[in-house]
Design a protein around this motif. Sequence first.
Motif, PDB file in Angstrom:
ATOM      1  N   GLU A  48      -7.636  -4.036  -9.598  1.00  0.00           N
ATOM      2  CA  GLU A  48      -7.794  -3.977  -8.466  1.00  0.00           C
ATOM      3  C   GLU A  48      -8.991  -2.768  -7.593  1.00  0.00           C
ATOM      4  N   ASP A 112     -11.864 -11.468  -5.604  1.00  0.00           N
ATOM      5  CA  ASP A 112     -10.485 -11.376  -7.062  1.00  0.00           C
ATOM      6  C   ASP A 112     -10.109 -12.736  -6.995  1.00  0.00           C
ATOM      7  N   ARG A 231       1.982  -3.842 -13.841  1.00  0.00           N
ATOM      8  CA  ARG A 231       2.681  -4.431 -13.131  1.00  0.00           C
ATOM      9  C   ARG A 231       4.491  -4.547 -13.341  1.00  0.00           C
TER      10      ARG A 231
HETATM   11 MG    MG Z   1      -5.430  -8.110  -8.547  1.00  0.00          MG
END
Ligand code: MG
Length: 423
Positions: A48, A112, A231
Amino acid sequence: MESIQSIKQRFEIIGNDVKLNRAIEKAIQVAPTDISVLVTGESGVGKEAIPKIIHSLSHRKHAKYIAVNCGAIPEGTIDSELFGHEKGAFTGATATRSGYFEVADGGTIFLDEVGELPLTTQVRLLRVLENGEFLKVGSSQVQKTDVRIVAATNVNMFEAIKKEKFREDLYYRLSTVEINIPPLRERKEDIHLLFRKFASDFGQKYKMPTIRLDDDAVQLLLKYRWPGNIRQLRNIAEQISVLEESRLISLATLNSYLPNSSSSNLPAIVGKEKKEGDFSTEREILYKVLFDMKGDLNDLKKLTLELLKHNDSEKVQEENENLIRKIYGDDEEEYAEQEESPSEILQLPEPYIEKPIVKSPQQEDKYHFAEEIQEEETLSLQDKEIELIKKSLERNKGKRKAASAELGISERTLYRKIKQYDL
Ligand SMILES: [Mg+2]
Ligand SMILES: Nc1ncnc2c1ncn2[C@@H]1O[C@H](COP(=O)(O)OP(=O)(O)OP(=O)(O)O)[C@@H](O)[C@H]1O
Protein backbone atom coordinates in the motif's frame (compact mmCIF):
# COMPACT_ATOMS: atom_id res chain seq x y z
CA MET A 1 14.70 13.21 -7.82
CA GLU A 2 14.01 12.37 -4.20
CA SER A 3 16.31 9.67 -2.83
CA ILE A 4 15.16 6.20 -1.81
CA GLN A 5 16.30 6.95 1.72
CA SER A 6 14.22 10.08 2.10
CA ILE A 7 11.18 8.33 0.60
CA LYS A 8 11.58 5.57 3.18
CA GLN A 9 11.64 8.13 5.94
CA ARG A 10 8.64 9.98 4.61
CA PHE A 11 6.54 6.85 4.22
CA GLU A 12 7.93 5.07 7.28
CA ILE A 13 9.26 2.16 5.31
CA ILE A 14 11.79 0.10 7.23
CA GLY A 15 14.34 -2.16 5.56
CA ASN A 16 17.38 -2.19 3.35
CA ASP A 17 16.65 -5.20 1.20
CA VAL A 18 17.90 -4.84 -2.37
CA LYS A 19 14.58 -5.89 -3.91
CA LEU A 20 12.65 -3.54 -1.66
CA ASN A 21 14.96 -0.69 -2.66
CA ARG A 22 14.48 -1.58 -6.30
CA ALA A 23 10.69 -1.48 -5.85
CA ILE A 24 10.88 1.98 -4.30
CA GLU A 25 13.26 3.15 -6.99
CA LYS A 26 10.84 1.94 -9.67
CA ALA A 27 7.99 3.81 -7.96
CA ILE A 28 10.10 7.00 -7.97
CA GLN A 29 10.95 6.53 -11.64
CA VAL A 30 7.40 5.96 -12.89
CA ALA A 31 5.79 8.56 -10.62
CA PRO A 32 6.11 11.58 -13.00
CA THR A 33 4.52 9.66 -15.88
CA ASP A 34 0.90 8.56 -16.25
CA ILE A 35 1.84 4.92 -16.71
CA SER A 36 -0.43 2.35 -15.05
CA VAL A 37 1.34 0.39 -12.36
CA LEU A 38 0.51 -3.00 -10.88
CA VAL A 39 1.95 -3.68 -7.43
CA THR A 40 2.30 -7.37 -6.71
CA GLY A 41 3.35 -9.31 -3.64
CA GLU A 42 2.00 -11.58 -0.94
CA SER A 43 -0.44 -10.40 1.67
CA GLY A 44 1.08 -8.07 4.25
CA VAL A 45 4.32 -7.25 2.42
CA GLY A 46 3.65 -3.52 2.29
CA LYS A 47 2.13 -2.91 -1.13
CA GLU A 48 0.00 0.00 0.00
CA ALA A 49 2.92 2.40 0.37
CA ILE A 50 3.76 2.22 -3.33
CA PRO A 51 0.68 3.97 -4.81
CA LYS A 52 1.04 6.68 -2.16
CA ILE A 53 4.65 7.25 -3.16
CA ILE A 54 3.68 7.37 -6.84
CA HIS A 55 0.85 9.85 -6.27
CA SER A 56 2.84 12.15 -4.01
CA LEU A 57 5.73 12.35 -6.48
CA SER A 58 3.53 12.91 -9.51
CA HIS A 59 2.15 16.07 -11.07
CA ARG A 60 -1.21 14.92 -9.68
CA LYS A 61 -0.13 15.32 -6.08
CA HIS A 62 -2.46 18.27 -5.42
CA ALA A 63 -5.46 16.45 -6.86
CA LYS A 64 -7.35 13.61 -5.21
CA TYR A 65 -5.91 10.23 -4.24
CA ILE A 66 -8.62 7.63 -3.74
CA ALA A 67 -7.89 4.12 -2.48
CA VAL A 68 -10.58 1.58 -3.34
CA ASN A 69 -10.58 -1.92 -1.90
CA CYS A 70 -12.17 -3.82 -4.77
CA GLY A 71 -12.50 -6.95 -2.65
CA ALA A 72 -14.57 -5.21 0.01
CA ILE A 73 -17.28 -3.68 -2.21
CA PRO A 74 -20.26 -5.93 -3.02
CA GLU A 75 -20.56 -6.92 -6.66
CA GLY A 76 -23.95 -5.21 -6.97
CA THR A 77 -22.68 -1.76 -6.03
CA ILE A 78 -19.11 -1.64 -7.32
CA ASP A 79 -19.96 -0.16 -10.74
CA SER A 80 -21.95 2.55 -9.07
CA GLU A 81 -19.15 3.24 -6.55
CA LEU A 82 -16.53 3.52 -9.25
CA PHE A 83 -18.46 5.19 -12.05
CA GLY A 84 -21.50 6.73 -10.33
CA HIS A 85 -25.15 6.30 -11.22
CA GLU A 86 -28.12 8.21 -12.58
CA LYS A 87 -31.19 8.91 -10.51
CA GLY A 88 -33.55 5.94 -10.85
CA ALA A 89 -30.88 3.63 -12.28
CA PHE A 90 -31.85 0.99 -9.72
CA THR A 91 -34.09 0.69 -6.67
CA GLY A 92 -32.74 3.06 -4.06
CA ALA A 93 -30.97 5.35 -6.54
CA THR A 94 -32.89 8.37 -5.39
CA ALA A 95 -30.38 10.88 -6.72
CA THR A 96 -27.62 11.10 -9.28
CA ARG A 97 -24.28 10.21 -7.72
CA SER A 98 -20.71 10.77 -8.87
CA GLY A 99 -18.34 7.81 -8.77
CA TYR A 100 -14.66 7.73 -7.82
CA PHE A 101 -13.54 8.10 -11.43
CA GLU A 102 -15.40 11.39 -11.69
CA VAL A 103 -14.34 12.67 -8.27
CA ALA A 104 -10.68 11.76 -8.76
CA ASP A 105 -10.45 13.53 -12.13
CA GLY A 106 -6.88 14.82 -12.43
CA GLY A 107 -5.73 12.58 -9.57
CA THR A 108 -4.88 8.95 -8.81
CA ILE A 109 -7.03 5.93 -8.00
CA PHE A 110 -5.52 3.01 -6.17
CA LEU A 111 -7.41 -0.17 -6.98
CA ASP A 112 -6.44 -2.55 -4.20
CA GLU A 113 -7.18 -6.27 -4.63
CA VAL A 114 -7.89 -5.59 -8.28
CA GLY A 115 -8.11 -9.34 -8.97
CA GLU A 116 -11.47 -9.31 -7.17
CA LEU A 117 -13.17 -7.01 -9.68
CA PRO A 118 -16.24 -8.55 -11.34
CA LEU A 119 -15.86 -9.18 -15.07
CA THR A 120 -18.49 -6.57 -16.00
CA THR A 121 -16.59 -3.92 -14.04
CA GLN A 122 -13.38 -5.02 -15.74
CA VAL A 123 -14.92 -4.10 -19.11
CA ARG A 124 -15.74 -0.60 -17.84
CA LEU A 125 -12.27 -0.24 -16.38
CA LEU A 126 -10.63 -1.26 -19.62
CA ARG A 127 -12.52 1.47 -21.42
CA VAL A 128 -11.39 4.12 -18.94
CA LEU A 129 -7.82 2.94 -19.28
CA GLU A 130 -7.97 2.99 -23.05
CA ASN A 131 -9.55 6.34 -23.73
CA GLY A 132 -10.58 7.88 -20.42
CA GLU A 133 -14.27 7.28 -21.16
CA PHE A 134 -16.93 5.88 -18.85
CA LEU A 135 -20.69 5.75 -18.40
CA LYS A 136 -22.57 6.25 -15.17
CA VAL A 137 -24.76 3.27 -14.28
CA GLY A 138 -28.14 3.87 -15.97
CA SER A 139 -26.78 6.55 -18.28
CA SER A 140 -25.93 6.51 -21.97
CA GLN A 141 -23.96 9.71 -21.86
CA VAL A 142 -20.23 9.17 -22.24
CA GLN A 143 -18.14 11.08 -19.71
CA LYS A 144 -14.43 11.78 -19.76
CA THR A 145 -11.96 11.57 -16.91
CA ASP A 146 -8.22 11.85 -16.48
CA VAL A 147 -7.18 9.44 -13.77
CA ARG A 148 -3.94 7.62 -13.17
CA ILE A 149 -4.42 4.07 -12.00
CA VAL A 150 -2.23 2.11 -9.65
CA ALA A 151 -3.54 -1.36 -8.85
CA ALA A 152 -2.40 -4.02 -6.40
CA THR A 153 -2.95 -7.72 -6.03
CA ASN A 154 -1.76 -10.56 -3.85
CA VAL A 155 -3.24 -13.23 -6.08
CA ASN A 156 -1.58 -14.89 -9.00
CA MET A 157 -3.01 -12.96 -11.95
CA PHE A 158 -1.96 -15.60 -14.47
CA GLU A 159 -4.03 -18.16 -12.60
CA ALA A 160 -6.96 -15.76 -12.52
CA ILE A 161 -6.62 -15.21 -16.27
CA LYS A 162 -6.42 -18.94 -16.87
CA LYS A 163 -9.58 -19.47 -14.85
CA GLU A 164 -11.22 -16.67 -16.84
CA LYS A 165 -11.77 -14.59 -13.72
CA PHE A 166 -9.63 -11.77 -15.03
CA ARG A 167 -9.38 -10.32 -18.52
CA GLU A 168 -5.99 -10.73 -20.07
CA ASP A 169 -6.22 -7.45 -22.01
CA LEU A 170 -6.99 -5.58 -18.79
CA TYR A 171 -4.10 -7.27 -17.01
CA TYR A 172 -1.65 -6.04 -19.65
CA ARG A 173 -3.16 -2.55 -19.52
CA LEU A 174 -2.84 -2.40 -15.76
CA SER A 175 0.63 -3.83 -15.54
CA THR A 176 2.50 -1.61 -17.97
CA VAL A 177 4.99 -1.43 -15.12
CA GLU A 178 4.93 -4.08 -12.44
CA ILE A 179 6.41 -3.44 -9.03
CA ASN A 180 6.95 -6.53 -6.93
CA ILE A 181 7.42 -6.39 -3.18
CA PRO A 182 9.37 -9.38 -1.87
CA PRO A 183 8.00 -11.57 0.93
CA LEU A 184 9.48 -11.08 4.38
CA ARG A 185 11.18 -14.49 4.45
CA GLU A 186 13.29 -13.36 1.50
CA ARG A 187 14.34 -10.24 3.38
CA LYS A 188 16.24 -12.00 6.14
CA GLU A 189 18.29 -8.95 7.04
CA ASP A 190 15.21 -6.80 7.52
CA ILE A 191 13.28 -9.14 9.81
CA HIS A 192 14.99 -8.35 13.08
CA LEU A 193 15.27 -4.69 12.15
CA LEU A 194 11.49 -4.51 11.61
CA PHE A 195 10.84 -6.39 14.82
CA ARG A 196 13.01 -3.96 16.81
CA LYS A 197 11.22 -1.01 15.23
CA PHE A 198 7.78 -2.40 16.05
CA ALA A 199 8.90 -3.40 19.56
CA SER A 200 10.11 0.14 20.17
CA ASP A 201 6.88 1.66 18.75
CA PHE A 202 4.69 -0.54 20.95
CA GLY A 203 6.90 0.04 23.98
CA GLN A 204 6.23 3.77 23.56
CA LYS A 205 2.57 3.33 22.76
CA TYR A 206 1.85 1.19 25.82
CA LYS A 207 4.37 3.04 28.01
CA MET A 208 6.35 -0.09 28.81
CA PRO A 209 10.05 -0.90 28.39
CA THR A 210 10.81 -2.20 24.91
CA ILE A 211 10.88 -5.99 24.54
CA ARG A 212 14.07 -7.62 23.32
CA LEU A 213 14.68 -11.08 21.84
CA ASP A 214 17.42 -13.37 23.12
CA ASP A 215 19.79 -14.88 20.55
CA ASP A 216 17.85 -18.11 20.09
CA ALA A 217 14.60 -16.22 19.65
CA VAL A 218 16.25 -14.11 16.95
CA GLN A 219 17.22 -17.31 15.13
CA LEU A 220 13.61 -18.46 15.24
CA LEU A 221 12.47 -15.08 13.97
CA LEU A 222 14.73 -15.54 10.95
CA LYS A 223 13.77 -19.15 10.33
CA TYR A 224 10.03 -18.72 10.53
CA ARG A 225 8.19 -18.57 7.22
CA TRP A 226 6.06 -15.48 7.97
CA PRO A 227 3.05 -16.34 5.81
CA GLY A 228 1.41 -13.05 6.88
CA ASN A 229 4.61 -11.10 6.24
CA ILE A 230 5.14 -7.67 7.87
CA ARG A 231 1.54 -7.41 9.05
CA GLN A 232 1.97 -10.66 10.99
CA LEU A 233 5.36 -9.61 12.38
CA ARG A 234 3.87 -6.35 13.58
CA ASN A 235 0.92 -8.09 15.25
CA ILE A 236 3.19 -10.50 17.03
CA ALA A 237 5.46 -7.70 18.25
CA GLU A 238 2.38 -5.94 19.59
CA GLN A 239 0.96 -9.02 21.32
CA ILE A 240 4.26 -9.87 23.00
CA SER A 241 4.82 -6.24 24.03
CA VAL A 242 1.47 -6.17 25.78
CA LEU A 243 1.15 -9.67 27.16
CA GLU A 244 4.63 -10.64 28.35
CA GLU A 245 5.88 -9.55 31.73
CA SER A 246 9.53 -10.27 31.12
CA ARG A 247 11.01 -7.88 28.61
CA LEU A 248 13.64 -10.36 27.45
CA ILE A 249 11.84 -12.75 25.15
CA SER A 250 13.06 -16.32 24.94
CA LEU A 251 12.77 -18.73 22.07
CA ALA A 252 10.01 -20.65 23.86
CA THR A 253 7.98 -17.50 24.41
CA LEU A 254 8.32 -16.33 20.84
CA ASN A 255 7.47 -19.80 19.58
CA SER A 256 4.23 -19.80 21.52
CA TYR A 257 3.06 -16.74 19.55
CA LEU A 258 3.75 -18.23 16.15
CA PRO A 259 0.70 -19.97 14.67
CA ASN A 260 0.93 -23.72 14.29
CA SER A 261 3.86 -23.91 16.66
CA SER A 262 3.35 -25.81 19.88
CA SER A 263 5.57 -26.46 22.86
CA SER A 264 5.97 -30.08 21.76
CA ASN A 265 7.44 -28.68 18.60
CA LEU A 266 9.89 -26.45 20.35
CA PRO A 267 12.90 -25.94 18.20
CA ALA A 268 16.29 -26.53 19.68
CA ILE A 269 19.09 -24.44 18.32
CA VAL A 270 22.66 -25.41 18.87
CA GLY A 271 24.72 -23.76 16.19
CA LYS A 272 23.94 -20.18 15.37
CA GLU A 273 26.09 -19.90 12.33
CA LYS A 274 24.59 -20.70 9.00
CA LYS A 275 25.65 -24.26 8.30
CA GLU A 276 26.21 -26.07 5.08
CA GLY A 277 22.86 -27.50 4.09
CA ASP A 278 21.03 -24.70 5.88
CA PHE A 279 19.47 -23.20 2.80
CA SER A 280 17.70 -19.91 3.04
CA THR A 281 16.23 -19.67 -0.41
CA GLU A 282 14.99 -22.03 -3.07
CA ARG A 283 17.57 -20.68 -5.43
CA GLU A 284 20.33 -21.68 -3.03
CA ILE A 285 18.98 -25.22 -2.98
CA LEU A 286 18.99 -25.36 -6.72
CA TYR A 287 22.50 -23.96 -6.99
CA LYS A 288 23.76 -26.44 -4.43
CA VAL A 289 22.19 -29.33 -6.35
CA LEU A 290 23.62 -28.09 -9.62
CA PHE A 291 27.10 -27.68 -8.17
CA ASP A 292 26.93 -31.13 -6.57
CA MET A 293 25.79 -32.63 -9.83
CA LYS A 294 28.53 -30.91 -11.74
CA GLY A 295 31.09 -32.23 -9.26
CA ASP A 296 29.74 -35.77 -9.56
CA LEU A 297 29.80 -35.54 -13.33
CA ASN A 298 33.43 -34.46 -13.37
CA ASP A 299 34.34 -37.32 -11.04
CA LEU A 300 32.51 -39.78 -13.25
CA LYS A 301 34.29 -38.42 -16.31
CA LYS A 302 37.62 -38.98 -14.61
CA LEU A 303 36.68 -42.51 -13.68
CA THR A 304 35.46 -43.39 -17.16
CA LEU A 305 38.67 -42.07 -18.64
CA GLU A 306 40.73 -44.21 -16.27
CA LEU A 307 38.70 -47.29 -17.21
CA LEU A 308 39.13 -46.58 -20.87
CA LYS A 309 42.86 -46.04 -20.49
CA HIS A 310 43.66 -49.12 -18.42
CA ASN A 311 40.88 -51.52 -19.33
CA ASP A 312 41.39 -53.18 -15.94
CA SER A 313 38.50 -52.47 -13.67
CA GLU A 314 40.05 -53.96 -10.53
CA LYS A 315 43.18 -51.86 -10.84
CA VAL A 316 41.14 -48.76 -11.53
CA GLN A 317 38.97 -49.52 -8.52
CA GLU A 318 41.99 -49.86 -6.28
CA GLU A 319 43.66 -46.74 -7.53
CA ASN A 320 40.52 -44.65 -7.43
CA GLU A 321 39.06 -45.87 -4.18
CA ASN A 322 38.51 -42.36 -2.85
CA LEU A 323 36.89 -41.13 -5.99
CA ILE A 324 34.51 -44.09 -6.09
CA ARG A 325 33.57 -43.53 -2.46
CA LYS A 326 32.97 -39.90 -3.17
CA ILE A 327 30.66 -40.59 -6.07
CA TYR A 328 28.74 -43.51 -4.59
CA GLY A 329 28.80 -42.33 -1.00
CA ASP A 330 29.80 -45.79 0.25
CA ASP A 331 31.64 -44.47 3.23
CA GLU A 332 30.68 -44.28 6.90
CA GLU A 333 32.71 -41.16 7.56
CA GLU A 334 31.33 -39.38 4.60
CA TYR A 335 27.80 -39.94 5.87
CA ALA A 336 28.80 -38.89 9.33
CA GLU A 337 30.16 -35.66 7.94
CA GLN A 338 27.05 -34.91 5.96
CA GLU A 339 24.69 -35.81 8.73
CA GLU A 340 23.19 -33.00 10.74
CA SER A 341 22.19 -33.72 14.26
CA PRO A 342 18.41 -33.28 14.49
CA SER A 343 18.95 -31.01 17.45
CA GLU A 344 20.73 -28.57 15.17
CA ILE A 345 17.72 -28.14 12.95
CA LEU A 346 14.80 -25.98 13.77
CA GLN A 347 11.84 -28.32 13.93
CA LEU A 348 8.72 -26.42 13.10
CA PRO A 349 5.63 -27.78 11.42
CA GLU A 350 5.29 -27.33 7.72
CA PRO A 351 4.53 -25.16 5.89
CA TYR A 352 6.02 -22.55 8.15
CA ILE A 353 9.64 -23.51 7.92
CA GLU A 354 11.76 -23.86 4.88
CA LYS A 355 13.21 -27.26 5.62
CA PRO A 356 16.77 -28.12 4.74
CA ILE A 357 17.29 -31.51 3.17
CA VAL A 358 18.55 -33.86 5.86
CA LYS A 359 20.25 -37.14 5.22
CA SER A 360 20.18 -39.68 8.03
CA PRO A 361 22.21 -42.83 7.65
CA GLN A 362 20.89 -46.15 8.86
CA GLN A 363 22.54 -48.71 6.74
CA GLU A 364 22.84 -52.40 6.37
CA ASP A 365 22.22 -52.30 2.74
CA LYS A 366 23.93 -49.02 2.00
CA TYR A 367 23.49 -49.09 -1.70
CA HIS A 368 19.76 -49.60 -1.37
CA PHE A 369 19.62 -46.89 1.24
CA ALA A 370 21.49 -44.46 -0.94
CA GLU A 371 19.03 -45.13 -3.72
CA GLU A 372 16.07 -44.43 -1.48
CA ILE A 373 17.48 -41.14 -0.26
CA GLN A 374 18.38 -40.12 -3.75
CA GLU A 375 14.94 -40.88 -5.04
CA GLU A 376 13.30 -38.92 -2.26
CA GLU A 377 15.60 -35.98 -2.83
CA THR A 378 15.17 -36.10 -6.55
CA LEU A 379 11.42 -36.05 -6.18
CA SER A 380 11.26 -33.12 -3.82
CA LEU A 381 13.93 -31.28 -5.73
CA GLN A 382 12.10 -31.89 -8.95
CA ASP A 383 8.97 -30.37 -7.39
CA LYS A 384 11.02 -27.42 -6.19
CA GLU A 385 12.56 -27.02 -9.60
CA ILE A 386 9.18 -27.11 -11.33
CA GLU A 387 7.84 -24.58 -8.85
CA LEU A 388 10.85 -22.32 -9.31
CA ILE A 389 10.60 -22.43 -13.08
CA LYS A 390 6.85 -21.80 -13.00
CA LYS A 391 7.24 -18.84 -10.66
CA SER A 392 10.05 -17.36 -12.67
CA LEU A 393 8.11 -17.70 -15.92
CA GLU A 394 5.14 -16.05 -14.28
CA ARG A 395 7.24 -13.22 -12.94
CA ASN A 396 8.78 -12.70 -16.33
CA LYS A 397 5.47 -12.99 -18.14
CA GLY A 398 6.52 -16.16 -19.92
CA LYS A 399 9.70 -14.62 -21.32
CA ARG A 400 12.21 -17.44 -21.36
CA LYS A 401 15.22 -15.22 -21.75
CA ALA A 402 14.47 -13.24 -18.62
CA ALA A 403 13.42 -16.34 -16.68
CA SER A 404 16.57 -18.25 -17.60
CA ALA A 405 18.70 -15.26 -16.57
CA GLU A 406 16.87 -15.09 -13.28
CA LEU A 407 17.27 -18.81 -12.67
CA GLY A 408 20.92 -18.71 -13.66
CA ILE A 409 20.55 -21.39 -16.36
CA SER A 410 20.85 -21.22 -20.11
CA GLU A 411 17.81 -20.57 -22.25
CA ARG A 412 18.30 -23.97 -23.84
CA THR A 413 18.27 -25.73 -20.50
CA LEU A 414 15.15 -23.85 -19.53
CA TYR A 415 13.50 -24.83 -22.80
CA ARG A 416 14.43 -28.47 -22.20
CA LYS A 417 13.00 -28.35 -18.70
CA ILE A 418 9.78 -26.73 -19.87
CA LYS A 419 9.37 -29.61 -22.35
CA GLN A 420 10.42 -32.20 -19.79
CA TYR A 421 7.95 -31.06 -17.16
CA ASP A 422 5.30 -30.14 -19.69
CA LEU A 423 5.01 -26.59 -18.34
MG1 MG B 1 -3.37 -4.14 1.06
N1 LIG C 1 8.76 -1.75 5.12
C1 LIG C 1 7.87 -1.55 6.08
N2 LIG C 1 8.21 -0.89 7.19
C2 LIG C 1 7.33 -0.71 8.19
N3 LIG C 1 6.07 -1.14 8.16
C3 LIG C 1 5.67 -1.80 7.08
C4 LIG C 1 6.53 -2.03 5.97
N4 LIG C 1 5.87 -2.69 5.03
C5 LIG C 1 4.64 -2.89 5.53
N5 LIG C 1 4.51 -2.35 6.75
C6 LIG C 1 3.31 -2.41 7.57
O1 LIG C 1 2.78 -3.73 7.43
C7 LIG C 1 1.37 -3.69 7.34
C8 LIG C 1 0.90 -4.35 6.09
O2 LIG C 1 1.23 -3.58 4.95
P1 LIG C 1 0.20 -3.36 3.74
O3 LIG C 1 -1.16 -3.07 4.28
O4 LIG C 1 0.79 -2.39 2.80
O5 LIG C 1 0.19 -4.82 3.13
P2 LIG C 1 -0.34 -5.30 1.72
O6 LIG C 1 0.84 -5.72 0.92
O7 LIG C 1 -1.24 -4.28 1.15
O8 LIG C 1 -1.17 -6.62 2.11
P3 LIG C 1 -2.59 -7.15 1.53
O9 LIG C 1 -2.30 -7.77 0.20
O10 LIG C 1 -3.00 -8.17 2.55
O11 LIG C 1 -3.52 -5.98 1.46
C9 LIG C 1 0.98 -2.23 7.45
O12 LIG C 1 0.67 -1.96 8.80
C10 LIG C 1 2.23 -1.49 7.05
O13 LIG C 1 2.31 -0.24 7.67
